[in-house]
Design a protein around this motif. Structure first.
Motif, short mmCIF file in Angstrom:
data_model
loop_
_atom_site.label_atom_id
_atom_site.label_comp_id
_atom_site.label_asym_id
_atom_site.label_seq_id
_atom_site.Cartn_x
_atom_site.Cartn_y
_atom_site.Cartn_z
N ASP A 175 -32.18 -21.34 -12.22
CA ASP A 175 -31.30 -20.40 -11.52
C ASP A 175 -29.88 -20.58 -12.06
OD1 ASP A 175 -33.32 -19.39 -9.87
OD2 ASP A 175 -33.03 -20.99 -8.40
N VAL A 176 -29.36 -19.55 -12.71
CA VAL A 176 -28.02 -19.61 -13.30
C VAL A 176 -27.00 -19.09 -12.30
CG1 VAL A 176 -26.54 -18.84 -15.18
CG2 VAL A 176 -28.96 -19.30 -15.62
N LEU A 177 -26.04 -19.94 -11.95
CA LEU A 177 -24.93 -19.55 -11.08
C LEU A 177 -23.71 -19.35 -11.98
CD1 LEU A 177 -25.51 -22.19 -8.25
CD2 LEU A 177 -26.48 -19.90 -8.45
N LEU A 178 -23.29 -18.11 -12.11
CA LEU A 178 -22.27 -17.76 -13.10
C LEU A 178 -20.96 -17.39 -12.41
CD1 LEU A 178 -22.18 -17.36 -16.25
CD2 LEU A 178 -22.46 -14.92 -15.79
N SER A 179 -19.86 -17.94 -12.92
CA SER A 179 -18.53 -17.55 -12.48
C SER A 179 -17.69 -17.29 -13.71
CB SER A 179 -17.89 -18.62 -11.60
OG SER A 179 -17.70 -19.83 -12.33
N THR A 180 -16.68 -16.44 -13.59
CA THR A 180 -15.82 -16.14 -14.73
C THR A 180 -14.42 -16.68 -14.48
OG1 THR A 180 -15.23 -13.97 -13.83
CG2 THR A 180 -17.13 -14.06 -15.31
N HIS A 181 -13.71 -16.91 -15.57
CA HIS A 181 -12.34 -17.42 -15.48
C HIS A 181 -11.52 -16.82 -16.62
CE1 HIS A 181 -13.11 -20.16 -18.88
NE2 HIS A 181 -14.27 -20.43 -18.30
N ASN A 182 -10.22 -17.04 -16.58
CA ASN A 182 -9.32 -16.49 -17.60
C ASN A 182 -8.88 -17.58 -18.59
OD1 ASN A 182 -7.64 -17.97 -15.99
ND2 ASN A 182 -6.10 -16.37 -15.72
N ASN A 183 -9.80 -18.50 -18.85
CA ASN A 183 -9.61 -19.63 -19.78
C ASN A 183 -8.89 -20.80 -19.14
OD1 ASN A 183 -10.64 -20.11 -22.42
ND2 ASN A 183 -8.57 -20.41 -23.17
N GLN A 184 -8.56 -20.69 -17.86
CA GLN A 184 -8.03 -21.81 -17.10
C GLN A 184 -9.14 -22.23 -16.14
OE1 GLN A 184 -4.95 -23.12 -17.83
NE2 GLN A 184 -4.89 -21.56 -19.42
N VAL A 185 -9.71 -23.41 -16.36
CA VAL A 185 -10.89 -23.79 -15.59
C VAL A 185 -10.82 -25.28 -15.26
CG1 VAL A 185 -12.25 -24.20 -17.68
CG2 VAL A 185 -13.43 -23.75 -15.54
N ASP A 186 -11.29 -25.63 -14.06
CA ASP A 186 -11.35 -27.02 -13.61
C ASP A 186 -12.81 -27.34 -13.31
OD1 ASP A 186 -11.27 -29.48 -12.33
OD2 ASP A 186 -9.40 -29.05 -11.27
N SER A 187 -13.50 -27.93 -14.30
CA SER A 187 -14.94 -28.17 -14.16
C SER A 187 -15.26 -29.13 -13.03
CB SER A 187 -15.50 -28.73 -15.48
OG SER A 187 -15.42 -27.76 -16.50
N VAL A 188 -14.36 -30.07 -12.75
CA VAL A 188 -14.60 -31.02 -11.67
C VAL A 188 -14.51 -30.33 -10.32
CG1 VAL A 188 -13.80 -33.11 -10.53
CG2 VAL A 188 -13.79 -32.99 -13.02
N ALA A 189 -13.41 -29.63 -10.09
CA ALA A 189 -13.19 -28.97 -8.80
C ALA A 189 -14.24 -27.90 -8.53
CB ALA A 189 -11.79 -28.37 -8.75
N GLU A 190 -14.68 -27.21 -9.58
CA GLU A 190 -15.64 -26.13 -9.40
C GLU A 190 -17.08 -26.60 -9.51
OE1 GLU A 190 -14.64 -22.57 -11.66
OE2 GLU A 190 -12.58 -23.30 -11.85
N GLY A 191 -17.28 -27.88 -9.83
CA GLY A 191 -18.64 -28.40 -9.93
C GLY A 191 -19.47 -27.76 -11.03
N LEU A 192 -18.84 -27.49 -12.18
CA LEU A 192 -19.52 -26.78 -13.27
C LEU A 192 -20.36 -27.74 -14.11
CD1 LEU A 192 -16.65 -24.46 -14.55
CD2 LEU A 192 -18.46 -23.91 -12.91
N ASP A 193 -21.53 -27.27 -14.50
CA ASP A 193 -22.33 -27.99 -15.48
C ASP A 193 -21.78 -27.73 -16.88
OD1 ASP A 193 -24.39 -29.15 -13.76
OD2 ASP A 193 -24.98 -27.08 -13.39
N TYR A 194 -21.51 -26.47 -17.17
CA TYR A 194 -20.93 -26.06 -18.45
C TYR A 194 -19.75 -25.13 -18.19
CZ TYR A 194 -24.81 -27.61 -21.49
OH TYR A 194 -25.73 -28.35 -22.20
N ALA A 195 -18.82 -25.10 -19.14
CA ALA A 195 -17.76 -24.10 -19.15
C ALA A 195 -17.67 -23.54 -20.57
CB ALA A 195 -16.42 -24.69 -18.73
N ILE A 196 -17.70 -22.23 -20.69
CA ILE A 196 -17.51 -21.59 -21.99
C ILE A 196 -16.06 -21.14 -22.06
CG2 ILE A 196 -18.15 -19.65 -23.47
CD1 ILE A 196 -20.96 -19.82 -22.34
N ARG A 197 -15.34 -21.66 -23.08
CA ARG A 197 -13.90 -21.46 -23.17
C ARG A 197 -13.51 -20.97 -24.56
NH1 ARG A 197 -11.83 -27.20 -20.61
NH2 ARG A 197 -9.88 -26.06 -20.39
N TYR A 198 -12.31 -20.40 -24.61
CA TYR A 198 -11.74 -19.98 -25.89
C TYR A 198 -10.65 -20.97 -26.29
CZ TYR A 198 -8.89 -17.37 -29.23
OH TYR A 198 -8.18 -17.00 -30.34
#
Length: 299
Positions: free
Chosen positions: A124-147
Motif C-alpha cells: 500500500d503506497v501512501l503518497l504525499s507531495t512537497h515543493n522540495n522542502q521535506v522533513d522525512s523524520v517529522a513526516e515518517g517517510l520511508d522514501y523522499a524523491i527530491r530535486y
C-alpha cells in the motif's frame, strides 16, 4: 518463575465491558450471553486479585486498577486487528510512505504508479507531495524523491534521472520568440535559484538578463507552469516533466537548448532500514526509468 497465562476471552470481555461500561452492551458486541461476560470478568478479577469494576445505579464504573488496564488492552487489540487486516491472499500487506516533489509526481510517477500496484499488490503506497522542502523524520517517510545535487545531510541518495531546464511558454508568447535575445522583452519565471536563467543564457551564447529584467519566482514548477499557460511569462522548467502539456499544445518549447542544474533522486534517511516493500519500489522505479531511457530516441 512459572508464568501464569490469562485466557484471551477474559481480557476481551473486560475490554469490551470497560469501553462500553456495560455487560449487556459488551455481550451484544461479542455475541455472547450477559452471564458469559460476567463470568469472564470475575475470572480475570480473581486472577489479578483485585476488583476492576464497581457497580453503580447507572451501570458500571472502573476502579483505578481497571482504568490502568483498559488503555493497554485497547492498544493491544487495535494492533492485533491492524496486523490481521494487513493479510491478504496469504500474504501480509505492507505500507510504504513516500514524499515526492510535485513536479516529478505529476510528470512521471503518477501515470506509472498503477503498474507498480499491479506488480506488487501487497504494498500500500501512501503518497504525499512537497515543493522540495521535506522533513522525512517529522513526516515518517520511508522514501523522499527530491530535486537537487544528491547531497543531503544524513541521507542516502540514488540518482533517478536528469532534469534539464528549457524555456516553456504558452503558444501566443512562443510565436513571438525567434532567438534567445527575444526573451529579454518578457517576464521570466524561475524557481528560488537565482542563477537558472543566467546559466541558460550563457549556455546558448546570449547575453544574461539585465538588472531591469522582470522576474517572477515560484516555489514549485507546477505553479510556474500554470502561470506560463496563463501568459504570465516564460518559464524555465524541466520539459520532460511536462510532456503532457507539450503534447496537447497548452505550452510550447520555443528553443531546444537546455541546461542541467540538478536531477531527481530517491532518498532515504541513513538511519532508515529498508523494508521488503521499499526494496520492491526502488527496484521497480530504477528499472522503469532505465527501460524508458534505453527505448527513447538516441538511448
Amino acid at each position: 518463575m512459572t508464568r501464569s497465562y490469562i485466557p484471551l476471552n477474559s481480557l476481551r470481555a473486560f475490554e469490551a465491558a470497560a469501553r462500553l461500561l456495560s455487560f449487556t452492551k459488551a455481550s451484544k458486541e461479542l455475541n455472547v450471553t450477559h452471564a458469559a461476560i460476567s463470568q469472564q470478568v470475575k475470572a480475570l478479577e480473581q486472577h489479578l486479585k483485585c476488583r476492576l469494576f464497581i457497580r453503580i445505579s447507572r451501570g458500571l464504573m472502573l476502579t483505578a486498577e481497571g482504568e490502568s488496564l483498559l488503555p493497554i488492552l485497547n492498544d493491544s487489540f487495535d494492533r492485533i486487528a491492524n496486523t490481521l487486516d494487513r493479510f491478504s491472499d496469504g500474504q501480509m500487506r505492507e505500507k510504504m510512505k513516500i514524499g515526492v516533489v510535485g513536479t516529478f509526481a505529476i510528470g512521471w510517477l503518477l501515470p506509472r504508479l498503477e503498474n507498480f500496484r499491479r506488480l506488487h499488490p501487497h504494498v500500500d503506497v501512501l503518497l504525499s507531495t512537497h515543493n522540495n522542502q521535506v522533513d522525512s523524520v517529522a513526516e515518517g517517510l520511508d522514501y523522499a524523491i527530491r530535486y537537487g545535487s544528491g547531497a543531503w545531510h544524513g541521507t542516502g541518495a540514488q540518482f533517478l534521472c536528469d532534469a534539464p531546464l528549457s524555456p516553456l511558454c504558452c503558444p501566443a508568447l512562443g510565436a513571438q520568440l525567434r532567438d534567445p535575445g527575444d526573451l529579454h522583452r518578457f517576464t521570466l519565471l524561475r524557481s528560488y535559484r537565482r542563477d537558472e536563467w543566467s546559466t541558460w543564457f550563457s549556455s546558448v551564447g546570449a547575453s544574461a538578463p539585465s538588472l531591469s529584467q522582470h522576474f517572477m519566482m515560484f516555489d514549485s514548477s507546477l505553479t510556474m507552469l500554470q502561470a506560463a499557460q496563463a501568459g504570465a511569462g516564460i518559464a524555465l522548467a524541466p520539459a520532460t516533466m511536462f510532456n503532457h502539456l507539450l503534447e496537447d499544445g497548452r505550452i510550447v518549447q520555443p528553443f531546444s537548448q537546455s541546461v542541467s542544474l540538478g536531477g531527481y533522486w530517491l532518498t532515504r534517511l541513513q538511519s532508515r532500514v529498508e523494508t521488503a516493500a521499499m526494496r520492491d519500489f526502488s527496484a521497480w522505479l530504477l528499472a522503469t526509468i532505465a527501460a524508458e531511457a534505453s527505448s527513447a530516441p538516441g538511448g
